[in-house]
Design an enzyme around this catalytic site. Structure first.
Site, PDB file in Angstrom:
ATOM      1  N   GLU A   1     -85.179  38.803  -5.599  1.00 50.08           N
ATOM      2  CA  GLU A   1     -84.792  38.193  -4.241  1.00 50.08           C
ATOM      3  C   GLU A   1     -83.389  38.576  -3.678  1.00 50.08           C
ATOM      4  OE1 GLU A   1     -86.213  35.995  -2.082  1.00 50.08           O
ATOM      5  OE2 GLU A   1     -88.043  35.805  -3.146  1.00 50.08           O
TER       6      GLU A   1
ATOM      7  N   TYR B   1     -88.068  25.118   1.434  1.00 47.81           N
ATOM      8  CA  TYR B   1     -88.859  25.822   2.249  1.00 47.81           C
ATOM      9  C   TYR B   1     -89.227  27.173   1.561  1.00 47.81           C
ATOM     10  CZ  TYR B   1     -85.704  29.236   4.525  1.00 47.81           C
ATOM     11  OH  TYR B   1     -85.175  30.101   4.767  1.00 47.81           O
TER      12      TYR B   1
ATOM     13  N   VAL C   1     -66.483  56.331 -15.369  1.00 48.45           N
ATOM     14  CA  VAL C   1     -67.731  55.415 -15.532  1.00 48.45           C
ATOM     15  C   VAL C   1     -68.004  55.126 -14.362  1.00 48.45           C
ATOM     16  CG1 VAL C   1     -68.443  53.244 -16.582  1.00 48.45           C
ATOM     17  CG2 VAL C   1     -66.674  54.474 -17.504  1.00 48.45           C
TER      18      VAL C   1
ATOM     19  N   THR D   1     -69.324  47.102  -6.336  1.00 42.06           N
ATOM     20  CA  THR D   1     -69.223  46.063  -5.185  1.00 42.06           C
ATOM     21  C   THR D   1     -68.541  44.842  -5.615  1.00 42.06           C
ATOM     22  OG1 THR D   1     -71.515  46.977  -4.812  1.00 42.06           O
ATOM     23  CG2 THR D   1     -70.926  44.767  -3.734  1.00 42.06           C
ATOM     24  N   ALA D   2     -68.667  44.392  -6.677  1.00 43.94           N
ATOM     25  CA  ALA D   2     -67.674  43.021  -7.165  1.00 43.94           C
ATOM     26  C   ALA D   2     -66.250  43.459  -7.041  1.00 43.94           C
ATOM     27  CB  ALA D   2     -68.464  42.758  -8.698  1.00 43.94           C
TER      28      ALA D   2
ATOM     29  N   THR E   1     -80.227  38.875  -5.040  1.00 46.91           N
ATOM     30  CA  THR E   1     -79.337  37.634  -5.410  1.00 46.91           C
ATOM     31  C   THR E   1     -77.841  38.340  -6.056  1.00 46.91           C
ATOM     32  OG1 THR E   1     -80.447  37.036  -7.080  1.00 46.91           O
ATOM     33  CG2 THR E   1     -80.524  35.673  -5.127  1.00 46.91           C
TER      34      THR E   1
ATOM     35  N   LYS F   1     -82.084  43.135   7.450  1.00 50.63           N
ATOM     36  CA  LYS F   1     -83.060  42.486   6.866  1.00 50.63           C
ATOM     37  C   LYS F   1     -83.537  41.142   7.097  1.00 50.63           C
ATOM     38  CE  LYS F   1     -83.735  40.640   1.965  1.00 50.63           C
ATOM     39  NZ  LYS F   1     -83.143  40.677   0.891  1.00 50.63           N
TER      40      LYS F   1
HETATM   41  C1  LIG Z   1     -81.830  47.576 -10.609  1.00 50.35           C
HETATM   42  C2  LIG Z   1     -80.967  47.001 -10.106  1.00 50.35           C
HETATM   43  C3  LIG Z   1     -81.077  46.508  -8.439  1.00 50.35           C
HETATM   44  C4  LIG Z   1     -80.296  45.781  -7.762  1.00 50.35           C
HETATM   45  N1  LIG Z   1     -80.236  45.456  -6.692  1.00 50.35           N
HETATM   46  C5  LIG Z   1     -79.743  44.597  -5.945  1.00 50.35           C
HETATM   47  C6  LIG Z   1     -80.077  44.098  -4.537  1.00 50.35           C
HETATM   48  O1  LIG Z   1     -80.800  44.702  -3.659  1.00 50.35           O
HETATM   49  N2  LIG Z   1     -79.258  43.130  -3.792  1.00 50.35           N
HETATM   50  C7  LIG Z   1     -78.168  42.642  -4.630  1.00 50.35           C
HETATM   51  O2  LIG Z   1     -77.584  41.784  -4.062  1.00 50.35           O
HETATM   52  N3  LIG Z   1     -77.884  43.038  -5.663  1.00 50.35           N
HETATM   53  C8  LIG Z   1     -78.668  44.263  -6.586  1.00 50.35           C
HETATM   54  N4  LIG Z   1     -78.405  44.210  -7.663  1.00 50.35           N
HETATM   55  C9  LIG Z   1     -77.029  43.713  -8.226  1.00 50.35           C
HETATM   56  C10 LIG Z   1     -75.794  44.730  -7.716  1.00 50.35           C
HETATM   57  O3  LIG Z   1     -76.146  46.041  -7.974  1.00 50.35           O
HETATM   58  C11 LIG Z   1     -74.520  44.264  -8.289  1.00 50.35           C
HETATM   59  O4  LIG Z   1     -74.314  42.809  -8.324  1.00 50.35           O
HETATM   60  C12 LIG Z   1     -73.506  44.842  -7.615  1.00 50.35           C
HETATM   61  O5  LIG Z   1     -73.792  46.353  -7.534  1.00 50.35           O
HETATM   62  C13 LIG Z   1     -72.078  44.707  -8.402  1.00 50.35           C
HETATM   63  O6  LIG Z   1     -71.932  45.480  -9.421  1.00 50.35           O
HETATM   64  P1  LIG Z   1     -70.610  45.326 -10.132  1.00 50.35           P
HETATM   65  O7  LIG Z   1     -69.337  45.833  -9.318  1.00 50.35           O
HETATM   66  O8  LIG Z   1     -70.463  44.234 -10.992  1.00 50.35           O
HETATM   67  O9  LIG Z   1     -70.686  46.724 -11.399  1.00 50.35           O
HETATM   68  P2  LIG Z   1     -70.815  47.976 -11.337  1.00 50.35           P
HETATM   69  O10 LIG Z   1     -71.293  48.730 -10.220  1.00 50.35           O
HETATM   70  O11 LIG Z   1     -71.464  48.477 -12.468  1.00 50.35           O
HETATM   71  O12 LIG Z   1     -69.105  48.602 -11.471  1.00 50.35           O
HETATM   72  C14 LIG Z   1     -68.490  48.495 -12.540  1.00 50.35           C
HETATM   73  C15 LIG Z   1     -67.098  48.980 -12.453  1.00 50.35           C
HETATM   74  O13 LIG Z   1     -66.309  48.918 -13.579  1.00 50.35           O
HETATM   75  C16 LIG Z   1     -65.772  50.075 -13.742  1.00 50.35           C
HETATM   76  N5  LIG Z   1     -65.336  50.421 -15.111  1.00 50.35           N
HETATM   77  C17 LIG Z   1     -66.028  50.212 -16.250  1.00 50.35           C
HETATM   78  N6  LIG Z   1     -65.411  50.346 -17.396  1.00 50.35           N
HETATM   79  C18 LIG Z   1     -64.227  50.653 -17.133  1.00 50.35           C
HETATM   80  C19 LIG Z   1     -62.840  51.083 -17.775  1.00 50.35           C
HETATM   81  N7  LIG Z   1     -62.813  51.157 -19.069  1.00 50.35           N
HETATM   82  N8  LIG Z   1     -61.729  51.215 -17.128  1.00 50.35           N
HETATM   83  C20 LIG Z   1     -61.976  50.854 -15.771  1.00 50.35           C
HETATM   84  N9  LIG Z   1     -62.786  50.675 -14.910  1.00 50.35           N
HETATM   85  C21 LIG Z   1     -64.082  50.522 -15.631  1.00 50.35           C
HETATM   86  C22 LIG Z   1     -66.564  51.268 -13.026  1.00 50.35           C
HETATM   87  O14 LIG Z   1     -65.695  52.497 -13.000  1.00 50.35           O
HETATM   88  C23 LIG Z   1     -66.940  50.742 -12.011  1.00 50.35           C
HETATM   89  O15 LIG Z   1     -66.108  50.930 -10.888  1.00 50.35           O
HETATM   90  C24 LIG Z   1     -79.173  45.083  -8.472  1.00 50.35           C
HETATM   91  C25 LIG Z   1     -78.753  45.456  -9.920  1.00 50.35           C
HETATM   92  C26 LIG Z   1     -79.773  46.278 -10.430  1.00 50.35           C
HETATM   93  C27 LIG Z   1     -79.083  46.560 -12.013  1.00 50.35           C
END
Ligand SMILES: Cc1cc2nc3c(=O)[nH]c(=O)nc-3n(C[C@H](O)[C@H](O)[C@H](O)COP(=O)(O)OP(=O)(O)OC[C@H]3O[C@@H](n4cnc5c(N)ncnc54)[C@H](O)[C@@H]3O)c2cc1C
Length: 511
Positions: free
Chosen positions: A353, A453, A39, A12-13, A355, A75
């Protein structure tokens, strides 16, 4: 102007960053996103915060353009179940409290001997819509707030807290944004980053991939998830843990399919307090996302999975559980040299929450505002880092409130939650709220998404610190407040009557 951007990570990020930057700067930026096919992404993150609509609006997308592709739903609130004691619940909606004679309606409600079990439905509209699974929009697409007969100043098209957010499938959203980004020129490379090249100053010059060689860039965005591959592993930026005040460090998640035709979609996330943490229930269009967030001090992964399965899917033992170890805290700095961490690589508080995606959105918006040129003025990174630290620290403090002020104390986990250390200054703030409930001027001050609030609703709803009625109100005429409380009841009943169900509205949107 910096021209070559490399985003590492396609969760997502990564995709929110790549699409937002592309949409903002267009062809003036060359953006390459590299993600590993081996990964996986974290696979959760499905409930959002109300500011998310500004992200989609920035991309020029209407709900009908993206929601059907992402199993998305609405939501309007978080329903907190069993936090006061088992069997109780209250809503934390995206709805500011209204005022009567310059005093907030909940204060009047207290003065008029309100019953704590019903403060949310007595003083706000959205809880009644939640209780009845109503859509926040009428069938013609207009927002429920646009048709209030008794105007409420703040509930409409507000920048900070729009009256709803979304639930969506994180994987489908990443796919959707990938298509959006690549159609507009984002270069997408599916490969593993195996090495990182640095120049003599320690700045990153390229990432080396297994099959595509070196990918050079000027600015590198680390979206590699909890591992913080660039910012922590290569640039050695310290990570400041929040675990002393927020002990939940693990989660286990399930994806529970449901028949969309039979689904009575609820427009809220439910957070149900259980023995060693809480369980999220996120209704998507055609699936439920659910997971147990807990502390490994009080529960092991097998026990957590058993609890979750019994709670959410007792008849579906075939569903695969996703066990996640959470890194809770933030980087000392998220922008280091020519690397900016966004998403889980930057910081994370547990999802109570919702976030995580809000932090991503904050980071990309702030990155645009502080975007560097060839001079790399260090003041830009400094200001960016200060904003991000404030947002994360503020949400941390807000979540600490949830545990400290939950009346529930029937297990070792909930007992321990009452005696953990508090972030700096918070003990004084909690003490002050014994006399006067939280307001904008008496909460954690820097912007962190939540307002007075929000803190007040949580403090009243959680129940450990009974709210005090403001003495001044004893000297004022309560008649206008009584009339306003009656208006809320009548308006809520009318809306419940006239609004379609979430399911009805979404079926129409999907068609
Ligand atoms: C239990 C849990 C519940 C959550 N619930 C919520 C929620 O309800 N609402 C909300 O807003 N947020 C929630 N979050 C947070 C949300 O999931 C994350 O903010 C969001 O998914 C972003 O993740 P990311 O993209 O930072 O990391 P990730 O999804 O972990 O993505 C990492 C990326 O890096 C890549 N990568 C890693 N290593 C390499 C490499 N060596 N070479 C190339 N690519 C690589 C992977 O392939 C992947 O594409 C939750 C998190 C957790 C842990």
């Amino acid at each position: 102007m910096i021209r070559n951007i490399v985003v590492v990570g396609g969760g997502t990020a990564g995709w929110m960053t790549a699409t937002y930057l592309k949409r903002t700067f267009g062809d003036r930026l060359d953006i390459t996103l590299v993600e590993s096919a081996r990964v996986g992404t974290v696979g959760v993150g499905e409930a959002t915060f109300s500011t998310i609509r500004h992200f989609f609006a920035h991309l020029g997308l209407q709900e009908r353009d993206w929601m059907p592709h992402c199993a998305a739903s609405y939501k309007s609130a978080i329903r907190y179940a069993d936090w006061r004691k088992p069997g109780t619940h209250f809503y934390h909606p995206f709805e500011r409290l209204r005022s009567v004679d310059d005093f907030s309606l909940d204060e009047w409600w207290l003065r008029l001997d309100g019953d704590v079990e019903s403060f949310d439905t007595a003083t706000m509209l959205i809880p009644a819509l939640c209780e009845n699974n109503r859509s926040p929009r009428f069938m013609d697409g207009s927002l429920f707030a646009s048709r209030l007969t008794h105007a409420v100043a703040d509930i409409g098209e507000q920048r900070a807290q729009f009256p709803y957010a979304y639930h969506f499938d994180a994987g489908l959203l990443a796919d959707f944004l990938r298509d959006y980004g690549t159609a507009r020129g984002v270069r997408h490379i599916l490969d593993d980053v195996v090495e990182v090249r640095q120049d003599e100053r320690g700045w990153i010059s390229a990432v080396t991939t297994r099959e595509h060689g070196d990918i050079a860039g000027q600015l590198f965005v680390d979206c590699s998830g909890f591992r913080g591959m660039l910012v922590n592993q290569v640039l050695n930026e310290p990570f400041l843990s929040y675990e002393d005040v927020l002990p939940n460090n693990r989660a286990v998640a399930l994806r529970v399919p449901v028949d969309v035709e039979e689904q009575d979609l609820a427009p809220y996330t439910t957070a149900t307090a259980v023995d060693a943490g809480w369980i999220w229930t996120i209704p998507l269009y055609g699936r439920i996302g659910t997971g147990y967030v807990y502390s490994d001090e009080f529960c092991d992964p097998e026990g957590a999975e058993r609890t979750l399965r019994a709670f959410a899917a007792p008849d579906q033992p075939e569903l695969e559980a996703n066990h996640i170890r959470m890194r809770v805290g933030r980087n000392r700095n998220s922008w280091v040299k020519n690397c900016v961490a966004v998403g889980l690589s930057s910081g994370f508080v547990e999802p109570l929450e919702s976030t995580g995606i809000f932090f991503i959105q904050q980071a990309v918006e702030q990155l645009v505002r502080h975007f560097p040129d060839d001079r790399w003025d260090p003041g830009l990174a400094k200001a960016f880092n200060a904003r991000m630290a404030e947002v994360l620290d503020g949400v941390k403090e807000f979540l600490v409130l949830h545990y400290r002020c939950a009346a529930r104390d029937d297990t070792p986990y909930w007992k321990a939650a009452k005696s953990r250390p508090l972030p700096d200054g918070m003990a004084e703030r909690i003490e002050a709220w014994r006399t006067l409930m939280p307001e904008d001027t008496s909460i954690y001050q820097p912007f962190h998404g939540f307002e007075g609030y929000n803190w007040k609703i949580m403090l009243i709803g959680l129940g450990a610190q009974p709210p005090a009625a403001r003495p001044a109100l004893a000297g004022l005429d309560p008649a206008p407040a009584r009339a306003e409380l009656a208006h809320v009841r009548a308006e809520a009943a009318r809306l419940v009557d006239e609004l379609p169900s979430v399911h009805e509205y979404l079926r129409h949107l999907h068609s």
